[in-house]
Scaffold this motif. Structure first.
Motif, PDB file in Angstrom:
ATOM      1  N   THR A   3      15.997  22.384  15.031  1.00 35.05           N
ATOM      2  CA  THR A   3      17.344  22.893  15.298  1.00 35.05           C
ATOM      3  C   THR A   3      17.674  24.117  14.462  1.00 35.05           C
ATOM      4  OG1 THR A   3      18.358  21.477  13.618  1.00 35.05           O
ATOM      5  CG2 THR A   3      18.148  20.570  15.860  1.00 35.05           C
ATOM      6  N   GLY A   4      16.726  24.607  13.671  1.00 33.07           N
ATOM      7  CA  GLY A   4      16.953  25.812  12.885  1.00 33.07           C
ATOM      8  C   GLY A   4      17.644  25.576  11.553  1.00 33.07           C
ATOM      9  N   GLU A   5      17.713  24.334  11.099  1.00 38.97           N
ATOM     10  CA  GLU A   5      18.396  24.041   9.839  1.00 38.97           C
ATOM     11  C   GLU A   5      17.695  24.697   8.649  1.00 38.97           C
ATOM     12  OE1 GLU A   5      21.359  22.292   7.388  1.00 38.97           O
ATOM     13  OE2 GLU A   5      21.233  22.655   9.553  1.00 38.97           O
ATOM     14  N   LEU A   6      16.376  24.510   8.549  1.00 37.15           N
ATOM     15  CA  LEU A   6      15.634  25.133   7.453  1.00 37.15           C
ATOM     16  C   LEU A   6      15.621  26.651   7.617  1.00 37.15           C
ATOM     17  CD1 LEU A   6      13.887  24.871   4.912  1.00 37.15           C
ATOM     18  CD2 LEU A   6      11.901  24.549   6.410  1.00 37.15           C
ATOM     19  N   THR A   7      15.542  27.113   8.853  1.00 40.87           N
ATOM     20  CA  THR A   7      15.565  28.552   9.127  1.00 40.87           C
ATOM     21  C   THR A   7      16.832  29.188   8.573  1.00 40.87           C
ATOM     22  OG1 THR A   7      14.638  27.877  11.269  1.00 40.87           O
ATOM     23  CG2 THR A   7      15.041  30.229  10.925  1.00 40.87           C
ATOM     24  N   LEU A  59      10.216  34.318  12.413  1.00 37.08           N
ATOM     25  CA  LEU A  59       9.778  33.928  13.749  1.00 37.08           C
ATOM     26  C   LEU A  59       9.781  32.403  13.762  1.00 37.08           C
ATOM     27  CD1 LEU A  59       8.607  34.496  16.569  1.00 37.08           C
ATOM     28  CD2 LEU A  59       6.327  34.508  15.523  1.00 37.08           C
ATOM     29  N   ALA A  60      10.752  31.818  14.457  1.00 35.65           N
ATOM     30  CA  ALA A  60      10.945  30.375  14.475  1.00 35.65           C
ATOM     31  C   ALA A  60      10.366  29.803  15.761  1.00 35.65           C
ATOM     32  CB  ALA A  60      12.426  30.037  14.362  1.00 35.65           C
ATOM     33  N   VAL A  61       9.377  28.921  15.610  1.00 32.81           N
ATOM     34  CA  VAL A  61       8.635  28.393  16.758  1.00 32.81           C
ATOM     35  C   VAL A  61       8.884  26.896  16.905  1.00 32.81           C
ATOM     36  CG1 VAL A  61       6.334  28.047  17.754  1.00 32.81           C
ATOM     37  CG2 VAL A  61       6.827  30.123  16.418  1.00 32.81           C
ATOM     38  N   ASP A  62       9.162  26.468  18.128  1.00 34.55           N
ATOM     39  CA  ASP A  62       9.236  25.036  18.447  1.00 34.55           C
ATOM     40  C   ASP A  62       8.925  24.860  19.922  1.00 34.55           C
ATOM     41  OD1 ASP A  62      10.537  22.549  16.704  1.00 34.55           O
ATOM     42  OD2 ASP A  62      10.583  22.207  18.861  1.00 34.55           O
ATOM     43  N   LYS A 105      22.832  27.810  16.262  1.00 32.34           N
ATOM     44  CA  LYS A 105      22.999  27.817  14.807  1.00 32.34           C
ATOM     45  C   LYS A 105      22.634  29.164  14.194  1.00 32.34           C
ATOM     46  CE  LYS A 105      21.801  24.058  12.832  1.00 32.34           C
ATOM     47  NZ  LYS A 105      20.966  22.946  12.349  1.00 32.34           N
ATOM     48  N   LEU A 106      21.636  29.843  14.759  1.00 35.00           N
ATOM     49  CA  LEU A 106      21.119  31.068  14.147  1.00 35.00           C
ATOM     50  C   LEU A 106      21.720  32.340  14.730  1.00 35.00           C
ATOM     51  CD1 LEU A 106      17.353  30.012  13.980  1.00 35.00           C
ATOM     52  CD2 LEU A 106      19.063  29.894  12.147  1.00 35.00           C
ATOM     53  N   GLU A 107      22.654  32.203  15.641  1.00 40.71           N
ATOM     54  CA  GLU A 107      23.251  33.376  16.290  1.00 40.71           C
ATOM     55  C   GLU A 107      23.856  34.326  15.272  1.00 40.71           C
ATOM     56  OE1 GLU A 107      26.501  34.380  19.836  1.00 40.71           O
ATOM     57  OE2 GLU A 107      26.250  32.331  19.084  1.00 40.71           O
ATOM     58  N   THR A 108      24.430  33.786  14.213  1.00 41.01           N
ATOM     59  CA  THR A 108      25.098  34.618  13.212  1.00 41.01           C
ATOM     60  C   THR A 108      24.137  35.539  12.468  1.00 41.01           C
ATOM     61  OG1 THR A 108      26.576  34.536  11.295  1.00 41.01           O
ATOM     62  CG2 THR A 108      24.859  32.882  11.389  1.00 41.01           C
TER      63      THR A 108
END
Length: 229
Positions: free
Chosen positions: A53-57, A70-73, A85-88
Protein backbone atom coordinates in the motif's frame (compact mmCIF):
# COMPACT_ATOMS: atom_id res chain seq x y z
CA UNK A 1 -7.76 -15.06 -6.98
CA UNK A 2 -5.76 -14.16 -3.89
CA UNK A 3 -2.03 -13.59 -4.45
CA UNK A 4 1.00 -13.72 -2.16
CA UNK A 5 1.05 -10.65 0.05
CA UNK A 6 -2.71 -10.08 -0.19
CA UNK A 7 -3.13 -10.85 3.48
CA UNK A 8 -6.51 -9.11 3.59
CA UNK A 9 -9.31 -9.39 1.07
CA UNK A 10 -9.94 -5.63 1.16
CA UNK A 11 -6.66 -3.80 0.51
CA UNK A 12 -7.93 -0.67 2.25
CA UNK A 13 -7.82 -2.68 5.50
CA UNK A 14 -4.22 -3.78 5.04
CA UNK A 15 -2.56 -0.98 7.03
CA UNK A 16 -4.55 -1.34 10.26
CA UNK A 17 -4.67 -5.10 9.83
CA UNK A 18 -0.94 -5.64 9.37
CA UNK A 19 -0.20 -3.63 12.52
CA UNK A 20 -2.45 -6.03 14.40
CA UNK A 21 -0.60 -9.13 13.23
CA UNK A 22 3.03 -8.01 12.80
CA UNK A 23 4.55 -7.12 16.16
CA UNK A 24 6.53 -3.86 16.20
CA UNK A 25 5.61 -3.14 12.60
CA UNK A 26 6.70 0.50 12.78
CA UNK A 27 9.93 -0.49 14.51
CA UNK A 28 10.69 -2.92 11.68
CA UNK A 29 10.20 -0.07 9.18
CA UNK A 30 12.43 2.21 11.23
CA UNK A 31 15.18 -0.42 11.23
CA UNK A 32 14.97 -0.64 7.42
CA UNK A 33 15.13 3.13 6.98
CA UNK A 34 17.91 3.61 9.54
CA UNK A 35 20.15 1.07 7.81
CA UNK A 36 21.19 2.83 4.55
CA UNK A 37 24.43 4.84 4.77
CA UNK A 38 23.13 7.67 2.59
CA UNK A 39 22.68 11.12 4.09
CA UNK A 40 19.12 12.44 4.06
CA UNK A 41 20.10 15.26 1.72
CA UNK A 42 21.52 12.96 -0.97
CA UNK A 43 19.74 12.28 -4.22
CA UNK A 44 19.21 8.54 -4.19
CA UNK A 45 17.40 6.23 -6.58
CA UNK A 46 15.48 3.53 -4.70
CA UNK A 47 13.79 0.32 -5.80
CA UNK A 48 11.14 -1.06 -3.47
CA UNK A 49 10.00 -4.61 -4.13
CA UNK A 50 6.61 -5.64 -2.78
CA UNK A 51 5.63 -2.06 -2.01
CA UNK A 52 2.08 -3.01 -1.01
CA UNK A 53 0.00 0.00 0.00
CA UNK A 54 3.04 2.29 -0.13
CA UNK A 55 3.40 2.73 3.64
CA UNK A 56 7.16 2.12 3.70
CA UNK A 57 7.51 4.08 0.45
CA UNK A 58 5.90 7.14 2.00
CA UNK A 59 8.13 6.92 5.06
CA UNK A 60 11.25 6.67 2.88
CA UNK A 61 10.26 9.59 0.64
CA UNK A 62 9.65 11.68 3.75
CA UNK A 63 12.88 10.71 5.47
CA UNK A 64 14.99 11.15 2.31
CA UNK A 65 13.46 14.26 0.69
CA UNK A 66 15.77 14.12 -2.36
CA UNK A 67 15.00 10.46 -3.10
CA UNK A 68 12.94 8.90 -5.88
CA UNK A 69 11.38 5.45 -5.65
CA UNK A 70 10.33 2.83 -8.16
CA UNK A 71 7.66 1.00 -6.16
CA UNK A 72 6.80 -2.47 -7.48
CA UNK A 73 3.92 -4.76 -6.50
CA UNK A 74 1.82 -7.32 -8.31
CA UNK A 75 -1.49 -6.67 -6.53
CA UNK A 76 -3.94 -4.35 -8.25
CA UNK A 77 -5.69 -3.61 -4.97
CA UNK A 78 -2.46 -2.78 -3.14
CA UNK A 79 -1.27 -0.54 -5.97
CA UNK A 80 -4.55 1.38 -5.92
CA UNK A 81 -3.97 2.13 -2.24
CA UNK A 82 -0.35 3.07 -2.95
CA UNK A 83 -1.33 5.49 -5.69
CA UNK A 84 -3.74 7.24 -3.33
CA UNK A 85 -1.22 7.40 -0.48
CA UNK A 86 1.74 8.52 -2.62
CA UNK A 87 -0.06 11.10 -4.74
CA UNK A 88 1.31 13.91 -2.58
CA UNK A 89 4.89 12.99 -3.59
CA UNK A 90 4.22 13.59 -7.28
CA UNK A 91 6.76 12.19 -9.73
CA UNK A 92 9.15 11.18 -6.95
CA UNK A 93 7.16 7.93 -6.71
CA UNK A 94 6.88 5.74 -9.81
CA UNK A 95 4.36 2.95 -9.08
CA UNK A 96 4.39 -0.09 -11.36
CA UNK A 97 2.80 -3.52 -11.42
CA UNK A 98 5.19 -6.45 -11.62
CA UNK A 99 6.70 -9.42 -9.86
CA UNK A 100 10.16 -10.20 -8.57
CA UNK A 101 12.54 -11.68 -9.45
CA UNK A 102 10.82 -12.27 -12.84
CA UNK A 103 10.04 -8.65 -13.81
CA UNK A 104 12.22 -6.60 -11.48
CA UNK A 105 14.96 -5.63 -11.23
CA UNK A 106 15.72 -5.45 -14.94
CA UNK A 107 19.16 -5.82 -16.47
CA UNK A 108 19.34 -2.07 -17.14
CA UNK A 109 18.43 -0.97 -13.61
CA UNK A 110 20.87 1.00 -11.47
CA UNK A 111 19.81 1.84 -7.93
CA UNK A 112 21.56 3.29 -4.91
CA UNK A 113 19.27 1.37 -2.57
CA UNK A 114 16.88 -1.57 -2.77
CA UNK A 115 14.41 -2.14 0.06
CA UNK A 116 11.65 -4.63 0.69
CA UNK A 117 9.36 -5.41 3.59
CA UNK A 118 7.38 -8.58 4.38
CA UNK A 119 7.61 -9.80 0.79
CA UNK A 120 10.72 -11.89 0.09
CA UNK A 121 9.52 -14.67 2.41
CA UNK A 122 6.91 -15.57 -0.20
CA UNK A 123 9.69 -16.81 -2.52
CA UNK A 124 11.06 -20.36 -2.30
CA UNK A 125 14.75 -20.68 -1.48
CA UNK A 126 15.94 -20.95 -5.10
CA UNK A 127 14.06 -17.80 -6.10
CA UNK A 128 15.46 -15.88 -3.13
CA UNK A 129 18.94 -16.75 -4.37
CA UNK A 130 18.02 -15.69 -7.90
CA UNK A 131 16.72 -12.40 -6.52
CA UNK A 132 19.91 -11.75 -4.56
CA UNK A 133 21.98 -12.37 -7.69
CA UNK A 134 19.87 -9.93 -9.72
CA UNK A 135 20.03 -7.30 -6.98
CA UNK A 136 23.82 -7.48 -7.01
CA UNK A 137 23.65 -6.54 -10.70
CA UNK A 138 21.02 -3.80 -10.24
CA UNK A 139 22.78 -1.85 -7.49
CA UNK A 140 25.44 0.74 -8.17
CA UNK A 141 28.86 0.02 -6.62
CA UNK A 142 28.53 0.69 -2.91
CA UNK A 143 24.73 0.40 -3.06
CA UNK A 144 22.76 -1.35 -0.33
CA UNK A 145 20.00 -3.94 -0.14
CA UNK A 146 17.89 -3.94 3.05
CA UNK A 147 15.09 -6.38 3.80
CA UNK A 148 12.64 -6.57 6.71
CA UNK A 149 10.89 -9.91 6.70
CA UNK A 150 9.62 -13.08 8.29
CA UNK A 151 12.31 -15.67 8.96
CA UNK A 152 12.20 -19.33 9.96
CA UNK A 153 13.79 -20.83 13.04
CA UNK A 154 15.51 -24.19 12.61
CA UNK A 155 14.53 -25.04 16.21
CA UNK A 156 10.91 -26.18 16.35
CA UNK A 157 10.38 -24.92 19.90
CA UNK A 158 11.32 -21.38 18.79
CA UNK A 159 8.76 -21.57 16.00
CA UNK A 160 6.19 -22.50 18.67
CA UNK A 161 7.28 -19.60 20.87
CA UNK A 162 7.01 -17.21 17.93
CA UNK A 163 3.51 -18.42 17.07
CA UNK A 164 2.42 -17.89 20.68
CA UNK A 165 3.94 -14.41 20.66
CA UNK A 166 1.96 -13.45 17.55
CA UNK A 167 -1.25 -14.84 19.04
CA UNK A 168 -0.70 -12.75 22.16
CA UNK A 169 0.03 -9.69 20.04
CA UNK A 170 -3.22 -10.14 18.11
CA UNK A 171 -5.12 -10.47 21.40
CA UNK A 172 -3.47 -7.27 22.67
CA UNK A 173 -5.05 -5.54 19.67
CA UNK A 174 -8.50 -6.77 20.72
CA UNK A 175 -8.82 -9.89 18.59
CA UNK A 176 -8.86 -13.61 19.15
CA UNK A 177 -6.40 -15.11 16.66
CA UNK A 178 -8.89 -17.48 14.97
CA UNK A 179 -11.47 -14.72 14.57
CA UNK A 180 -8.82 -12.38 13.18
CA UNK A 181 -7.53 -14.90 10.66
CA UNK A 182 -11.01 -15.83 9.48
CA UNK A 183 -12.08 -12.22 9.04
CA UNK A 184 -8.95 -10.95 7.34
CA UNK A 185 -8.25 -14.05 5.21
CA UNK A 186 -4.53 -14.29 5.90
CA UNK A 187 -2.50 -15.79 3.04
CA UNK A 188 -0.27 -18.09 5.08
CA UNK A 189 -0.35 -20.69 2.31
CA UNK A 190 2.02 -18.49 0.30
CA UNK A 191 4.61 -18.18 3.07
CA UNK A 192 7.97 -19.87 2.53
CA UNK A 193 10.43 -18.26 4.99
CA UNK A 194 14.05 -19.36 5.28
CA UNK A 195 16.49 -19.16 8.15
CA UNK A 196 18.25 -15.85 8.59
CA UNK A 197 21.67 -17.50 8.57
CA UNK A 198 20.94 -19.09 5.18
CA UNK A 199 19.88 -15.80 3.65
CA UNK A 200 22.97 -14.00 4.92
CA UNK A 201 25.10 -16.75 3.38
CA UNK A 202 23.27 -16.46 0.05
CA UNK A 203 23.94 -12.73 -0.04
CA UNK A 204 27.66 -13.39 0.41
CA UNK A 205 27.54 -15.98 -2.34
CA UNK A 206 25.83 -13.39 -4.59
CA UNK A 207 28.86 -11.13 -4.14
CA UNK A 208 27.64 -8.80 -1.39
CA UNK A 209 29.81 -7.59 1.47
CA UNK A 210 29.08 -6.05 4.89
CA UNK A 211 26.34 -8.66 5.20
CA UNK A 212 24.68 -8.12 8.54
CA UNK A 213 21.60 -8.61 10.69
CA UNK A 214 20.35 -5.21 11.86
CA UNK A 215 17.28 -5.96 13.99
CA UNK A 216 15.25 -8.95 15.13
CA UNK A 217 12.14 -9.60 17.18
CA UNK A 218 11.37 -13.31 17.36
CA UNK A 219 10.79 -14.41 13.74
CA UNK A 220 10.84 -10.93 12.21
CA UNK A 221 14.22 -9.61 11.13
CA UNK A 222 15.88 -6.78 9.23
CA UNK A 223 19.11 -7.57 7.43
CA UNK A 224 21.21 -5.89 4.78
CA UNK A 225 24.29 -6.01 2.59
CA UNK A 226 26.41 -3.77 0.37
CA UNK A 227 27.53 -4.24 -3.20
CA UNK A 228 31.33 -3.79 -3.27
CA UNK A 229 32.41 -0.30 -4.31
Amino acid sequence: MKKPGEVFADSSLYDPGIEAIVPRYDELHDAILNSPPQDRTEEIRVLELGAGTGELTAKLLTRFPESTVLAVDHSEGMLAEAERKLETFGDRADIVQGTFPDDYPTASDEFDLVITSLAVHHLPSAEKRTLFDSLADALVPGGWFVNGDVIRFDASHLETVSSAMIANWVRSKGWEEEEFMNRWQASDEFDDPDALTDQLLWLREAGFESVTSVWQYYNFAVYGARKPA
